[in-house]
Scaffold this motif. Structure first.
Motif, PDB file in Angstrom:
ATOM      1  N   THR A   1       0.845  -1.192   0.000  1.00  0.00           N
ATOM      2  CA  THR A   1       0.000   0.000   0.000  1.00  0.00           C
ATOM      3  C   THR A   1       0.883   1.246   0.000  1.00  0.00           C
ATOM      4  OG1 THR A   1      -0.186  -0.125   2.413  1.00  0.00           O
ATOM      5  CG2 THR A   1      -1.960  -1.116   1.119  1.00  0.00           C
ATOM      6  N   ASP A   2       0.267   2.395  -0.233  1.00  0.00           N
ATOM      7  CA  ASP A   2       1.054   3.612  -0.436  1.00  0.00           C
ATOM      8  C   ASP A   2       1.819   4.057   0.809  1.00  0.00           C
ATOM      9  OD1 ASP A   2      -1.082   4.521   1.049  1.00  0.00           O
ATOM     10  OD2 ASP A   2      -1.818   5.942  -0.442  1.00  0.00           O
ATOM     11  N   GLY A   3       1.398   3.590   1.981  1.00  0.00           N
ATOM     12  CA  GLY A   3       2.130   3.951   3.189  1.00  0.00           C
ATOM     13  C   GLY A   3       3.572   3.493   3.171  1.00  0.00           C
ATOM     14  N   LEU A   4       3.869   2.473   2.361  1.00  0.00           N
ATOM     15  CA  LEU A   4       5.240   1.969   2.281  1.00  0.00           C
ATOM     16  C   LEU A   4       6.143   2.898   1.482  1.00  0.00           C
ATOM     17  CD1 LEU A   4       7.154  -0.483   2.869  1.00  0.00           C
ATOM     18  CD2 LEU A   4       6.498  -1.355   0.613  1.00  0.00           C
ATOM     19  N   VAL A   5       5.603   3.555   0.456  1.00  0.00           N
ATOM     20  CA  VAL A   5       6.448   4.298  -0.490  1.00  0.00           C
ATOM     21  C   VAL A   5       6.195   5.794  -0.517  1.00  0.00           C
ATOM     22  CG1 VAL A   5       6.762   2.287  -1.973  1.00  0.00           C
ATOM     23  CG2 VAL A   5       4.805   3.811  -2.369  1.00  0.00           C
ATOM     24  N   GLU A   6       5.142   6.251   0.137  1.00  0.00           N
ATOM     25  CA  GLU A   6       4.789   7.675   0.080  1.00  0.00           C
ATOM     26  C   GLU A   6       5.335   8.400   1.305  1.00  0.00           C
ATOM     27  OE1 GLU A   6       0.957  10.133  -1.477  1.00  0.00           O
ATOM     28  OE2 GLU A   6       0.579   8.589   0.019  1.00  0.00           O
ATOM     29  N   ARG A   7       6.091   9.468   1.064  1.00  0.00           N
ATOM     30  CA  ARG A   7       6.651  10.261   2.148  1.00  0.00           C
ATOM     31  C   ARG A   7       6.487  11.744   1.839  1.00  0.00           C
ATOM     32  NH1 ARG A   7       6.312   6.064   3.679  1.00  0.00           N
ATOM     33  NH2 ARG A   7       7.790   4.648   4.690  1.00  0.00           N
ATOM     34  N   ARG A   8       6.273  12.509   2.880  1.00  0.00           N
ATOM     35  CA  ARG A   8       6.140  13.952   2.712  1.00  0.00           C
ATOM     36  C   ARG A   8       7.450  14.516   2.184  1.00  0.00           C
ATOM     37  NH1 ARG A   8       3.992  16.814   7.931  1.00  0.00           N
ATOM     38  NH2 ARG A   8       2.329  15.319   7.467  1.00  0.00           N
ATOM     39  N   GLY A   9       7.361  15.345   1.157  1.00  0.00           N
ATOM     40  CA  GLY A   9       8.551  15.974   0.602  1.00  0.00           C
ATOM     41  C   GLY A   9       9.177  15.220  -0.550  1.00  0.00           C
ATOM     42  N   SER A  10       8.661  14.035  -0.876  1.00  0.00           N
ATOM     43  CA  SER A  10       9.179  13.296  -2.026  1.00  0.00           C
ATOM     44  C   SER A  10       8.019  12.629  -2.750  1.00  0.00           C
ATOM     45  CB  SER A  10      10.216  12.258  -1.599  1.00  0.00           C
ATOM     46  OG  SER A  10       9.631  11.286  -0.760  1.00  0.00           O
ATOM     47  N   SER A  11       8.222  12.307  -4.010  1.00  0.00           N
ATOM     48  CA  SER A  11       7.139  11.753  -4.815  1.00  0.00           C
ATOM     49  C   SER A  11       6.981  10.261  -4.554  1.00  0.00           C
ATOM     50  CB  SER A  11       7.434  11.989  -6.305  1.00  0.00           C
ATOM     51  OG  SER A  11       8.513  11.172  -6.725  1.00  0.00           O
ATOM     52  N   VAL A  12       5.793   9.771  -4.889  1.00  0.00           N
ATOM     53  CA  VAL A  12       5.536   8.337  -4.764  1.00  0.00           C
ATOM     54  C   VAL A  12       6.477   7.556  -5.682  1.00  0.00           C
ATOM     55  CG1 VAL A  12       3.828   6.519  -5.119  1.00  0.00           C
ATOM     56  CG2 VAL A  12       3.130   8.685  -4.106  1.00  0.00           C
ATOM     57  N   ASN A  13       6.761   8.096  -6.856  1.00  0.00           N
ATOM     58  CA  ASN A  13       7.652   7.403  -7.796  1.00  0.00           C
ATOM     59  C   ASN A  13       9.035   7.186  -7.203  1.00  0.00           C
ATOM     60  OD1 ASN A  13       5.687   7.194  -9.771  1.00  0.00           O
ATOM     61  ND2 ASN A  13       6.259   9.136 -10.759  1.00  0.00           N
ATOM     62  N   THR A  14       9.489   8.160  -6.411  1.00  0.00           N
ATOM     63  CA  THR A  14      10.779   7.996  -5.745  1.00  0.00           C
ATOM     64  C   THR A  14      10.737   6.816  -4.790  1.00  0.00           C
ATOM     65  OG1 THR A  14      11.250  10.368  -5.900  1.00  0.00           O
ATOM     66  CG2 THR A  14      12.493   9.105  -4.259  1.00  0.00           C
ATOM     67  N   GLY A  15       9.656   6.698  -4.051  1.00  0.00           N
ATOM     68  CA  GLY A  15       9.500   5.572  -3.135  1.00  0.00           C
ATOM     69  C   GLY A  15       9.409   4.244  -3.861  1.00  0.00           C
ATOM     70  N   ILE A  16       8.704   4.214  -4.993  1.00  0.00           N
ATOM     71  CA  ILE A  16       8.584   2.979  -5.768  1.00  0.00           C
ATOM     72  C   ILE A  16       9.945   2.584  -6.337  1.00  0.00           C
ATOM     73  CG2 ILE A  16       7.558   1.951  -7.823  1.00  0.00           C
ATOM     74  CD1 ILE A  16       5.061   3.628  -7.299  1.00  0.00           C
ATOM     75  N   ASP A  17      10.689   3.564  -6.818  1.00  0.00           N
ATOM     76  CA  ASP A  17      12.041   3.275  -7.326  1.00  0.00           C
ATOM     77  C   ASP A  17      12.914   2.677  -6.229  1.00  0.00           C
ATOM     78  OD1 ASP A  17      11.303   4.247  -9.785  1.00  0.00           O
ATOM     79  OD2 ASP A  17      12.226   6.219  -9.506  1.00  0.00           O
ATOM     80  N   ARG A  18      12.808   3.225  -5.033  1.00  0.00           N
ATOM     81  CA  ARG A  18      13.581   2.707  -3.903  1.00  0.00           C
ATOM     82  C   ARG A  18      13.168   1.280  -3.579  1.00  0.00           C
ATOM     83  NH1 ARG A  18      17.945   1.656  -1.376  1.00  0.00           N
ATOM     84  NH2 ARG A  18      17.864   1.748   0.905  1.00  0.00           N
ATOM     85  N   LEU A  19      11.867   1.012  -3.660  1.00  0.00           N
ATOM     86  CA  LEU A  19      11.368  -0.339  -3.410  1.00  0.00           C
ATOM     87  C   LEU A  19      11.977  -1.324  -4.414  1.00  0.00           C
ATOM     88  CD1 LEU A  19       9.353  -2.355  -2.078  1.00  0.00           C
ATOM     89  CD2 LEU A  19       7.674  -1.612  -3.780  1.00  0.00           C
ATOM     90  N   CYS A  20      11.973  -0.947  -5.677  1.00  0.00           N
ATOM     91  CA  CYS A  20      12.523  -1.838  -6.707  1.00  0.00           C
ATOM     92  C   CYS A  20      14.021  -2.058  -6.523  1.00  0.00           C
ATOM     93  CB  CYS A  20      12.229  -1.280  -8.092  1.00  0.00           C
ATOM     94  SG  CYS A  20      10.479  -1.371  -8.561  1.00  0.00           S
ATOM     95  N   GLU A  21      14.698  -1.089  -5.925  1.00  0.00           N
ATOM     96  CA  GLU A  21      16.136  -1.241  -5.685  1.00  0.00           C
ATOM     97  C   GLU A  21      16.434  -2.311  -4.641  1.00  0.00           C
ATOM     98  OE1 GLU A  21      17.621   2.539  -4.525  1.00  0.00           O
ATOM     99  OE2 GLU A  21      17.309   3.477  -6.486  1.00  0.00           O
ATOM    100  N   VAL A  22      15.515  -2.483  -3.681  1.00  0.00           N
ATOM    101  CA  VAL A  22      15.811  -3.390  -2.566  1.00  0.00           C
ATOM    102  C   VAL A  22      15.101  -4.739  -2.678  1.00  0.00           C
ATOM    103  CG1 VAL A  22      16.288  -1.476  -1.003  1.00  0.00           C
ATOM    104  CG2 VAL A  22      13.977  -2.425  -1.109  1.00  0.00           C
TER     105      VAL A  22
END
Length: 402
Positions: free
Chosen positions: A344-365
């Motif tokens: 869900t979006d709580g894993l990748v969404e953070r204030r001050g950065s885009s959701v896409n940034t969080g998704i990219d980070r997820l794919c990295e790990v």
């Protein structure tokens, strides 16, 4: 002068009795019972009642009563704007009735009890009416201005406490409901390895959920969803949506068709609710998976020896938006050792950065390894030490290596 000093001292003591810090450690029923006992004692009245506004703001519901307990046992309800209590709530001011038998009271219990005089004040918290507090006497009574002020003080105290206690109870209820609906143990599916994580948000439990079940065909259904909103209301909608999706999954193995039926049901029975949902159906051997997304974030796909990437799903409209558009199903091949991570979006969404940034980070790990190891790695990298504001749900499934 002495009389004025004594009156002031008595008034101060009465105020202290109504604002006792011990109230903070009581539950709703105990608090209201104690408050009404003190109100009856201080004002020397025969009855005291608290009615709280329902969720729709249309009716006042008897919640606690002293001297006229049948108001609660008979579940008395008064429409806002009607009768005595309804008028207090609608006009947001104290209302006094000198002679109940000749007045237009909505609740017949008041006259049946033999009440003659009534004084009611609104419970106002956060600028809005949350209920009414009224007192009554079996003989004619004219209430003084000081007595009316004391009753309003009790009502103000009650309004703040009720809001806090309701909020506390709803948070606890939402937590328990969510825990009861999220699987405590994932099913044992031949050829599949699974792991999951659920972390409630710091602010309030929301409507995130995941589900895993086998179908009569031998296929495996996997769901990841997120109902808009927080608290008990979102958790209740989540529970209804989860049950409905399971029912429709028995009628069709096409994920897009299941979501279409779910959307129709929610638009009709829960018109104010919206949600994102990802539904996937795995073949019995897990070699192929069909997915449909109702506005949900794409799962991460990790294949042995390759970097993880997002599945190219078309995010169709959310559940409950009231837009009738065709829904699509995409098919993904999953070789032995291949892994999918739903979240869900709580894993990748953070204030001050885009959701896409969080998704990219997820794919990295994310990597094509044992799901428990993958889950631990993802939570460490994306959550770390701080609890998120929003709920986090993560579900990882891997096809067993050859």
């Amino acid at each position: 002068m002495l009389e004025n000093s004594e009156d002031a001292a008595r008034r101060l003591e009465n105020i202290r009795a109504l604002t006792d810090e011990a109230f903070a450690h009581m539950d709703m029923d105990e608090f209201l019972d104690t408050l009404l006992d003190r109100v009856r004692e201080i004002l020397d009245v025969d009855t005291a009642v608290v009615l709280l506004l329902d969720r729709q703001g249309r009716f006042l519901e008897a919640t606690a009563a002293k001297g006229i307990e049948e108001e609660v046992s008979q579940a008395a309800r008064v429409p806002v704007g009607r009768g005595f209590s309804g008028r207090v709530a609608a006009e947001r001011r104290p209302v006094y009735i000198a002679d109940v038998p000749s007045a237009a009271v909505f609740n017949p219990l008041l006259a049946e009890r033999g009440l003659r005089s009534l004084l009611g004040v609104p419970l106002i918290g956060g600028g809005r009416v949350v209920g009414v507090l009224h007192v009554g006497t079996l003989t004619h009574r004219e209430f003084t201005e000081d007595e009316a002020e004391l009753l309003q003080l009790a009502a103000s105290r009650a309004a703040l406490a009720v809001q806090a206690l309701v909020s506390r109870a709803e948070r606890a209820g939402a937590r328990e409901l969510t825990r009861s609906l999220i699987p405590t143990a994932l099913p044992d599916i031949p050829g599949a390895e699974l792991a999951a994580r659920y972390s409630p948000g710091k602010a309030s439990v929301g409507g995130d959920w995941y589900d895993v079940f086998t179908l009569p065909s031998g296929e495996i259904g996997i769901v990841m969803g997120d109902v808009a909103g927080h608290g008990l209301g979102a958790a209740v909608v989540m529970g209804r949506m989860r049950s409905a999706l399971r029912a429709y999954a028995l009628e069709s193995t096409d994920p897009a068709e299941v979501l279409r039926r779910l959307d129709r049901k929610m638009q009709h029975f829960e018109p104010d609710a919206t949600a994102t949902v990802l539904y996937a159906v795995f073949d019995p051997g897990l070699e192929r998976v069909r997915l449909s997304s109702a506005g949900h974030l794409p799962p991460a796909l990790a294949l042995p020896g390759r970097p993880a990437r997002c599945v190219d799903t078309k995010p169709d409209v959310l559940i409950g938006l009231g837009i009738e558009t065709p829904r699509e199903t995409v098919t993904v091949t999953l070789p032995p050792g291949g892994l999918l991570a739903l979240y869900t979006d709580g894993l990748v969404e953070r204030r001050g950065s885009s959701v896409n940034t969080g998704i990219d980070r997820l794919c990295e790990v994310v990597f094509a390894g044992p799901p428990e190891e993958v889950s631990a790695t993802v939570m460490s990298a994306l959550i770390g030490r701080e609890r998120t504001e929003d709920d986090v749900a993560l579900l990882v499934i891997r096809r067993a290596p050859a």
